[in-house]
Design a protein around this motif. Structure first.
Motif, PDB file in Angstrom:
ATOM      1  N   LEU A   1     -15.059  -8.990 -11.183  1.00  0.00           N
ATOM      2  CA  LEU A   1     -14.162  -9.148 -10.027  1.00  0.00           C
ATOM      3  C   LEU A   1     -12.702  -8.980 -10.406  1.00  0.00           C
ATOM      4  N   GLN A   2     -12.426  -9.004 -11.704  1.00  0.00           N
ATOM      5  CA  GLN A   2     -11.031  -9.020 -12.162  1.00  0.00           C
ATOM      6  C   GLN A   2     -10.240  -7.835 -11.637  1.00  0.00           C
ATOM      7  N   GLU A   3     -10.793  -6.643 -11.770  1.00  0.00           N
ATOM      8  CA  GLU A   3     -10.053  -5.438 -11.362  1.00  0.00           C
ATOM      9  C   GLU A   3      -9.784  -5.439  -9.860  1.00  0.00           C
ATOM     10  N   HIS A   4     -10.786  -5.789  -9.075  1.00  0.00           N
ATOM     11  CA  HIS A   4     -10.626  -5.803  -7.616  1.00  0.00           C
ATOM     12  C   HIS A   4      -9.606  -6.852  -7.183  1.00  0.00           C
ATOM     13  N   LEU A   5      -9.704  -8.026  -7.747  1.00  0.00           N
ATOM     14  CA  LEU A   5      -8.766  -9.096  -7.385  1.00  0.00           C
ATOM     15  C   LEU A   5      -7.350  -8.789  -7.861  1.00  0.00           C
ATOM     16  N   SER A   6      -7.244  -8.143  -9.008  1.00  0.00           N
ATOM     17  CA  SER A   6      -5.910  -7.790  -9.519  1.00  0.00           C
ATOM     18  C   SER A   6      -5.205  -6.818  -8.594  1.00  0.00           C
TER      19      SER A   6
ATOM     20  N   TRP B   1      -6.318 -16.706  -8.235  1.00  0.00           N
ATOM     21  CA  TRP B   1      -7.282 -17.421  -9.079  1.00  0.00           C
ATOM     22  C   TRP B   1      -8.602 -17.603  -8.342  1.00  0.00           C
ATOM     23  N   ILE B   2      -9.661 -17.774  -9.169  1.00  0.00           N
ATOM     24  CA  ILE B   2     -10.913 -18.327  -8.670  1.00  0.00           C
ATOM     25  C   ILE B   2     -11.164 -19.612  -9.453  1.00  0.00           C
ATOM     26  N   ILE B   3     -11.315 -20.693  -8.734  1.00  0.00           N
ATOM     27  CA  ILE B   3     -11.508 -22.016  -9.329  1.00  0.00           C
ATOM     28  C   ILE B   3     -12.936 -22.466  -9.029  1.00  0.00           C
ATOM     29  N   ASN B   4     -13.617 -22.966 -10.035  1.00  0.00           N
ATOM     30  CA  ASN B   4     -14.984 -23.426  -9.802  1.00  0.00           C
ATOM     31  C   ASN B   4     -14.989 -24.831  -9.192  1.00  0.00           C
ATOM     32  N   SER B   5     -16.167 -25.344  -8.926  1.00  0.00           N
ATOM     33  CA  SER B   5     -16.287 -26.638  -8.254  1.00  0.00           C
ATOM     34  C   SER B   5     -15.808 -27.796  -9.120  1.00  0.00           C
ATOM     35  N   ASN B   6     -15.653 -27.560 -10.437  1.00  0.00           N
ATOM     36  CA  ASN B   6     -15.170 -28.606 -11.338  1.00  0.00           C
ATOM     37  C   ASN B   6     -13.648 -28.605 -11.468  1.00  0.00           C
ATOM     38  N   GLY B   7     -12.987 -27.763 -10.693  1.00  0.00           N
ATOM     39  CA  GLY B   7     -11.528 -27.695 -10.773  1.00  0.00           C
ATOM     40  C   GLY B   7     -11.042 -26.951 -11.999  1.00  0.00           C
ATOM     41  N   GLU B   8     -11.778 -25.916 -12.426  1.00  0.00           N
ATOM     42  CA  GLU B   8     -11.401 -25.130 -13.601  1.00  0.00           C
ATOM     43  C   GLU B   8     -11.170 -23.670 -13.189  1.00  0.00           C
TER      44      GLU B   8
ATOM     45  N   SER C   1     -21.393 -21.550   0.083  1.00  0.00           N
ATOM     46  CA  SER C   1     -22.681 -20.850   0.160  1.00  0.00           C
ATOM     47  C   SER C   1     -23.776 -21.905   0.281  1.00  0.00           C
ATOM     48  N   ASP C   2     -24.689 -21.697   1.215  1.00  0.00           N
ATOM     49  CA  ASP C   2     -25.782 -22.651   1.463  1.00  0.00           C
ATOM     50  C   ASP C   2     -25.234 -24.045   1.744  1.00  0.00           C
ATOM     51  N   MET C   3     -24.165 -24.096   2.519  1.00  0.00           N
ATOM     52  CA  MET C   3     -23.568 -25.344   2.978  1.00  0.00           C
ATOM     53  C   MET C   3     -22.956 -26.166   1.846  1.00  0.00           C
ATOM     54  N   THR C   4     -22.729 -25.539   0.711  1.00  0.00           N
ATOM     55  CA  THR C   4     -22.090 -26.235  -0.402  1.00  0.00           C
ATOM     56  C   THR C   4     -20.851 -25.460  -0.852  1.00  0.00           C
ATOM     57  N   THR C   5     -19.893 -26.191  -1.395  1.00  0.00           N
ATOM     58  CA  THR C   5     -18.667 -25.568  -1.886  1.00  0.00           C
ATOM     59  C   THR C   5     -18.849 -25.224  -3.358  1.00  0.00           C
ATOM     60  N   LYS C   6     -18.830 -23.936  -3.660  1.00  0.00           N
ATOM     61  CA  LYS C   6     -19.027 -23.480  -5.036  1.00  0.00           C
ATOM     62  C   LYS C   6     -17.715 -23.342  -5.799  1.00  0.00           C
ATOM     63  N   GLY C   7     -16.630 -23.264  -5.081  1.00  0.00           N
ATOM     64  CA  GLY C   7     -15.332 -23.106  -5.729  1.00  0.00           C
ATOM     65  C   GLY C   7     -14.253 -22.809  -4.713  1.00  0.00           C
ATOM     66  N   TYR C   8     -13.169 -22.285  -5.218  1.00  0.00           N
ATOM     67  CA  TYR C   8     -12.019 -22.029  -4.347  1.00  0.00           C
ATOM     68  C   TYR C   8     -11.311 -20.752  -4.782  1.00  0.00           C
ATOM     69  N   VAL C   9     -10.732 -20.077  -3.807  1.00  0.00           N
ATOM     70  CA  VAL C   9      -9.830 -18.957  -4.076  1.00  0.00           C
ATOM     71  C   VAL C   9      -8.416 -19.476  -3.874  1.00  0.00           C
ATOM     72  N   ALA C  10      -7.596 -19.343  -4.884  1.00  0.00           N
ATOM     73  CA  ALA C  10      -6.204 -19.798  -4.813  1.00  0.00           C
ATOM     74  C   ALA C  10      -5.280 -18.608  -5.009  1.00  0.00           C
ATOM     75  N   ILE C  11      -4.264 -18.534  -4.169  1.00  0.00           N
ATOM     76  CA  ILE C  11      -3.252 -17.483  -4.291  1.00  0.00           C
ATOM     77  C   ILE C  11      -1.895 -18.169  -4.404  1.00  0.00           C
ATOM     78  N   HIS C  12      -1.112 -17.722  -5.378  1.00  0.00           N
ATOM     79  CA  HIS C  12       0.205 -18.310  -5.626  1.00  0.00           C
ATOM     80  C   HIS C  12       1.283 -17.220  -5.492  1.00  0.00           C
ATOM     81  N   TYR C  13       2.300 -17.567  -4.737  1.00  0.00           N
ATOM     82  CA  TYR C  13       3.418 -16.632  -4.533  1.00  0.00           C
ATOM     83  C   TYR C  13       4.691 -17.332  -5.005  1.00  0.00           C
ATOM     84  N   ALA C  14       5.442 -16.673  -5.881  1.00  0.00           N
ATOM     85  CA  ALA C  14       6.652 -17.280  -6.452  1.00  0.00           C
ATOM     86  C   ALA C  14       7.698 -17.517  -5.364  1.00  0.00           C
ATOM     87  N   MET C  15       8.201 -18.747  -5.309  1.00  0.00           N
ATOM     88  CA  MET C  15       9.223 -19.082  -4.316  1.00  0.00           C
ATOM     89  C   MET C  15      10.535 -18.351  -4.583  1.00  0.00           C
TER      90      MET C  15
END
Length: 262
Positions: free
Chosen positions: A70-75, A86-93, A145-159
């Motif tokens: 996914l790196q190339e597409h997301l980049s 970022w992609i963050i997993n359910s453990n906050g990593e 997915s399947d009613m559970t949270t597998k992770g998060y997509v985070a986007i950061h924009y410099a202020m």
């Protein structure tokens, strides 16, 4: 007693309006433009994050060893937005970052990360739990997915980028204000031509009348309040002058009668 001229007061008030207006545009405009950019940009970034989080490829790869595909597409998406994704997993990593190569077996933990604390807010401004050195406009969208949270997509924009955009708009606002303020300087000419000059002539006439010169004429012929006041004073002086003539004639007649009673 010191006399304060009306023109001086008008000029001081005009300068005060200019200074007050400029600072109002600078401070108020800066705040309003920043908040506008902040809300509009955060909404756009959240929409992008939500679209990525809804992608089947992201859902299926978030916990697999092929997540680096996914790196190339997301980049490409991050570069277009001039942001960090970022992609963050359910453990906050952090398991994927468009600005850093991360081994899925050695993710980067985020201390004190808790998406539940965001509540109804979909964006925040800050260093994102101490990860960044400068303030970022950050949005997160859950990957479910399947009613559970597998992770998060985070986007950061410099202020800093947002501040640059704000400064550009603010500069335009300041220039427009100064142009409008310069245009209103025509009010000074209007004041001088239609108020100050006629008022000076009226004051001169009042001084002449007070000194006994009732034959003085105030030369103000405008069809406004100044002209009406000048005509009224001229009429008053004529009436007073006529009364003076009547009194002088009366006294002269009485004096003549006393000298010649027969």
């Amino acid at each position: 007693m010191k006399q304060h001229h009306l023109s001086t007061k008008f000029l001081m008030f005009y300068i005060f309006i200019g200074v007050f207006g400029f600072f109002t545009v600078t401070l108020g405009g800066s705040y309003m433009v920043e908040k506008h950019f902040e809300h509009s940009l955060s909404a756009a970034l959240y929409t992008e994050a939500h679209n990525i989080a809804s992608n089947d490829a992201v859902k299926s790869n978030i916990s697999s060893t092929t997540v680096d595909t996914l790196q190339e597409h997301l980049s490409a998406i991050a570069d277009f937005q001039d942001a960090v994704l970022w992609i963050i997993n359910s453990n906050g990593e952090i398991i994927v970052s468009t600005r850093k190569d991360i081994d899925i077996d050695d993710p980067i933990p985020l201390e004190e990360f808790d998406a539940a604390k965001w509540g109804s807010n979909y964006y925040q401004v800050g260093n994102f739990y101490g990860y960044f050195d400068t303030d970022q406009l950050s949005v997160i969208a859950p990957i479910t997915s399947d009613m559970t949270t597998k992770g998060y997509v985070a986007i950061h924009y410099a202020m800093t980028n947002l501040y640059q955009s704000r400064s550009s708009i603010l500069f335009i606002m300041q220039v427009i204000f100064l142009i409008c303020y310069a245009a209103t300087s025509l009010l000074l000419w209007v004041y001088s031509h239609y108020i100050r000059k006629p008022l000076t002539k009226i004051m001169k006439g009042a001084s002449e009348y007070a000194g006994g010169n009732l034959e003085y004429r105030i030369e103000v012929t405008s069809d406004d309040e100044m002209g009406y006041l000048a005509n009224t004073l001229n009429y008053m002086s004529d009436e007073l002058n006529k009364n003076g003539e009547y009194q002088r004639k009366f006294i002269a007649n009485v004096s003549h009668d006393f000298r010649s009673p027969l």
